[in-house]
Scaffold this motif. Sequence first.
Motif, PDB file in Angstrom:
ATOM      1  N   GLY A 192       1.219  -1.173   0.111  1.00 54.44           N
ATOM      2  CA  GLY A 192       0.252  -0.168  -0.180  1.00 54.44           C
ATOM      3  C   GLY A 192       0.961   1.496   0.225  1.00 54.44           C
ATOM      4  N   ALA A 193       1.864   1.503  -0.718  1.00 55.66           N
ATOM      5  CA  ALA A 193       2.557   2.642  -0.626  1.00 55.66           C
ATOM      6  C   ALA A 193       2.300   2.600  -2.273  1.00 55.66           C
ATOM      7  N   SER A 194       2.379   4.211  -2.453  1.00 56.13           N
ATOM      8  CA  SER A 194       1.853   4.836  -3.108  1.00 56.13           C
ATOM      9  C   SER A 194       2.876   4.857  -4.843  1.00 56.13           C
ATOM     10  N   GLY A 195       2.799   4.187  -5.886  1.00 58.60           N
ATOM     11  CA  GLY A 195       3.716   3.646  -7.058  1.00 58.60           C
ATOM     12  C   GLY A 195       3.598   2.747  -7.747  1.00 58.60           C
ATOM     13  N   SER A 196       1.674   2.555  -7.686  1.00 66.88           N
ATOM     14  CA  SER A 196       1.593   0.758  -7.957  1.00 66.88           C
ATOM     15  C   SER A 196       1.895   0.484  -9.858  1.00 66.88           C
ATOM     16  N   ILE A 197       1.730   2.001 -10.746  1.00 67.18           N
ATOM     17  CA  ILE A 197       2.231   2.361 -12.137  1.00 67.18           C
ATOM     18  C   ILE A 197       3.845   1.462 -12.069  1.00 67.18           C
ATOM     19  N   LEU A 198       4.642   1.189 -11.607  1.00 64.60           N
ATOM     20  CA  LEU A 198       6.169   0.173 -11.190  1.00 64.60           C
ATOM     21  C   LEU A 198       5.794  -1.178 -11.223  1.00 64.60           C
ATOM     22  N   ALA A 199       4.933  -1.502 -10.167  1.00 64.33           N
ATOM     23  CA  ALA A 199       4.288  -2.612 -10.385  1.00 64.33           C
ATOM     24  C   ALA A 199       3.695  -2.702 -11.546  1.00 64.33           C
ATOM     25  N   HIS A 200       2.478  -2.232 -12.103  1.00 64.17           N
ATOM     26  CA  HIS A 200       2.075  -2.518 -14.230  1.00 64.17           C
ATOM     27  C   HIS A 200       2.848  -2.620 -14.659  1.00 64.17           C
ATOM     28  N   ARG A 201       4.265  -1.755 -15.244  1.00 63.10           N
ATOM     29  CA  ARG A 201       4.699  -1.464 -16.071  1.00 63.10           C
ATOM     30  C   ARG A 201       5.947  -3.027 -15.822  1.00 63.10           C
ATOM     31  N   LEU A 202       5.783  -3.643 -14.432  1.00 66.87           N
ATOM     32  CA  LEU A 202       7.020  -4.555 -14.392  1.00 66.87           C
ATOM     33  C   LEU A 202       6.305  -6.020 -14.954  1.00 66.87           C
ATOM     34  N   THR A 203       5.295  -5.782 -14.572  1.00 67.64           N
ATOM     35  CA  THR A 203       4.769  -7.167 -15.263  1.00 67.64           C
ATOM     36  C   THR A 203       4.044  -7.018 -15.915  1.00 67.64           C
ATOM     37  N   ARG A 204       3.872  -6.042 -16.661  1.00 62.25           N
ATOM     38  CA  ARG A 204       3.191  -6.119 -18.583  1.00 62.25           C
ATOM     39  C   ARG A 204       4.566  -6.194 -18.973  1.00 62.25           C
ATOM     40  N   PHE A 205       5.912  -6.007 -18.685  1.00 63.84           N
ATOM     41  CA  PHE A 205       6.857  -6.257 -19.605  1.00 63.84           C
ATOM     42  C   PHE A 205       7.431  -7.530 -19.140  1.00 63.84           C
ATOM     43  N   LEU A 206       7.556  -8.339 -17.949  1.00 66.59           N
ATOM     44  CA  LEU A 206       7.555  -9.686 -17.508  1.00 66.59           C
ATOM     45  C   LEU A 206       6.458 -10.991 -18.077  1.00 66.59           C
ATOM     46  N   LEU A 207       5.786 -10.668 -18.434  1.00 61.59           N
ATOM     47  CA  LEU A 207       4.199 -11.633 -19.531  1.00 61.59           C
ATOM     48  C   LEU A 207       4.717 -11.170 -20.741  1.00 61.59           C
ATOM     49  N   ASP A 208       4.790  -9.783 -21.487  1.00 62.13           N
ATOM     50  CA  ASP A 208       5.406  -9.609 -22.645  1.00 62.13           C
ATOM     51  C   ASP A 208       6.192 -10.148 -22.784  1.00 62.13           C
ATOM     52  N   VAL A 219       9.786   5.845 -15.029  1.00 58.67           N
ATOM     53  CA  VAL A 219       9.200   4.679 -14.253  1.00 58.67           C
ATOM     54  C   VAL A 219       9.944   3.782 -15.749  1.00 58.67           C
ATOM     55  N   ASP A 220       9.990   3.096 -16.474  1.00 54.63           N
ATOM     56  CA  ASP A 220      10.796   2.713 -17.304  1.00 54.63           C
ATOM     57  C   ASP A 220      12.437   2.050 -16.560  1.00 54.63           C
ATOM     58  N   PHE A 221      13.590   3.167 -16.069  1.00 50.91           N
ATOM     59  CA  PHE A 221      14.603   3.688 -15.536  1.00 50.91           C
ATOM     60  C   PHE A 221      14.247   3.168 -14.398  1.00 50.91           C
ATOM     61  N   VAL A 222      13.503   2.845 -13.867  1.00 50.34           N
ATOM     62  CA  VAL A 222      13.505   1.952 -12.154  1.00 50.34           C
ATOM     63  C   VAL A 222      13.604   0.824 -12.822  1.00 50.34           C
ATOM     64  N   VAL A 223      12.217   0.133 -13.753  1.00 49.63           N
ATOM     65  CA  VAL A 223      12.039  -0.753 -14.315  1.00 49.63           C
ATOM     66  C   VAL A 223      12.981  -1.671 -14.396  1.00 49.63           C
ATOM     67  N   SER A 224      13.453  -1.124 -15.411  1.00 50.98           N
ATOM     68  CA  SER A 224      15.022  -1.452 -15.817  1.00 50.98           C
ATOM     69  C   SER A 224      15.698  -2.046 -15.028  1.00 50.98           C
ATOM     70  N   ARG A 225      16.445  -1.533 -14.188  1.00 48.58           N
ATOM     71  CA  ARG A 225      16.816  -1.781 -12.826  1.00 48.58           C
ATOM     72  C   ARG A 225      16.491  -2.621 -11.998  1.00 48.58           C
ATOM     73  N   VAL A 226      15.624  -2.903 -11.759  1.00 42.36           N
ATOM     74  CA  VAL A 226      14.377  -4.251 -11.000  1.00 42.36           C
ATOM     75  C   VAL A 226      14.742  -5.277 -11.972  1.00 42.36           C
ATOM     76  N   LEU A 227      14.393  -5.264 -13.003  1.00 43.26           N
ATOM     77  CA  LEU A 227      14.261  -6.137 -14.722  1.00 43.26           C
ATOM     78  C   LEU A 227      15.989  -7.079 -14.255  1.00 43.26           C
ATOM     79  N   ASP A 228      17.679  -5.709 -13.746  1.00 44.31           N
ATOM     80  CA  ASP A 228      17.886  -6.126 -14.002  1.00 44.31           C
ATOM     81  C   ASP A 228      18.763  -7.081 -13.340  1.00 44.31           C
ATOM     82  N   HIS A 229      18.455  -6.694 -12.045  1.00 43.66           N
ATOM     83  CA  HIS A 229      18.195  -7.535 -10.259  1.00 43.66           C
ATOM     84  C   HIS A 229      17.797  -8.759 -10.509  1.00 43.66           C
ATOM     85  N   LEU A 230      16.723  -8.813 -11.103  1.00 42.04           N
ATOM     86  CA  LEU A 230      16.083 -10.283 -11.296  1.00 42.04           C
ATOM     87  C   LEU A 230      16.568 -11.386 -12.153  1.00 42.04           C
TER      88      LEU A 230
END
Length: 207
Positions: A25-41, A184-195
Amino acid sequence: MIDADSTSGGDTSAARKQIVVGVTGASGSILAHRLTRFLLDTGHIVHLVASRTGRLVAHDEMEIAEGSRSLFPDLESERLVEWQEKNFFAPFASGTADIDGMALVPCSMSTLACIANGISDNLIRRAAEVMLKERRPLVVVPRETPLNEIHLRNLSTIARLGAVVIPPMLTFYQHPGDSVMAQVDFVVSRVLDHLDVDNELFNRWGS
Ligand SMILES: Cc1cc2nc3c(=O)[nH]c(=O)nc-3n(C[C@H](O)[C@H](O)[C@H](O)COP(=O)(O)O)c2cc1C
């Protein structure tokens, strides 16, 4: 629940990962949405779990109709599995499950405090605990500002335990202009890098 034959799309199955995405419940759910979409795509399997407040905040921020059963109704895939916050029967509540990593995005200070102190009273916190005990990638995107000393102490604790902490910091050297999605993409990209998930969501320095 998942038909592996129908999801590989050819030669991607060998590289296909199973990733848990925890949304609190923190602000920024768009980050989770973008991450999920990228992983599925890109052919990966996503186990999505939101806390009660995470769901409320996400639906408010993303203007999703009240009462929607899924967290992100526009994301439909046989490779997307959504779990309830209190369902400890989810496979990734156990270290024996075949999970490649977890992203906790956005991470509230409340969930951060629980993880730092070994309190696993919902599926998100339990999954994070499992990642840490199994020494698997746990990427945490904390969202609060400013940070008090308790927040900093808890971040330091989970970093010492092996979590990678990626605060959603703004990028400037990427020349994002006024684009929020570029940030958003920059942050998500760093998350993906570490996954350890291949991505070209931003221009790498020196490339
Ligand atoms: C609209 C809204 C925005 C919030 N933003 C934050 C935030 O950015 N960071 C944070 O730590 N808590 C934030 N909170 C408070 C958390 O939702 C609250 O501490 C909650 O207990 C977190 O529970 P959870 O970690 O189980 O999701 C926000 C609450 C609301 C209603």
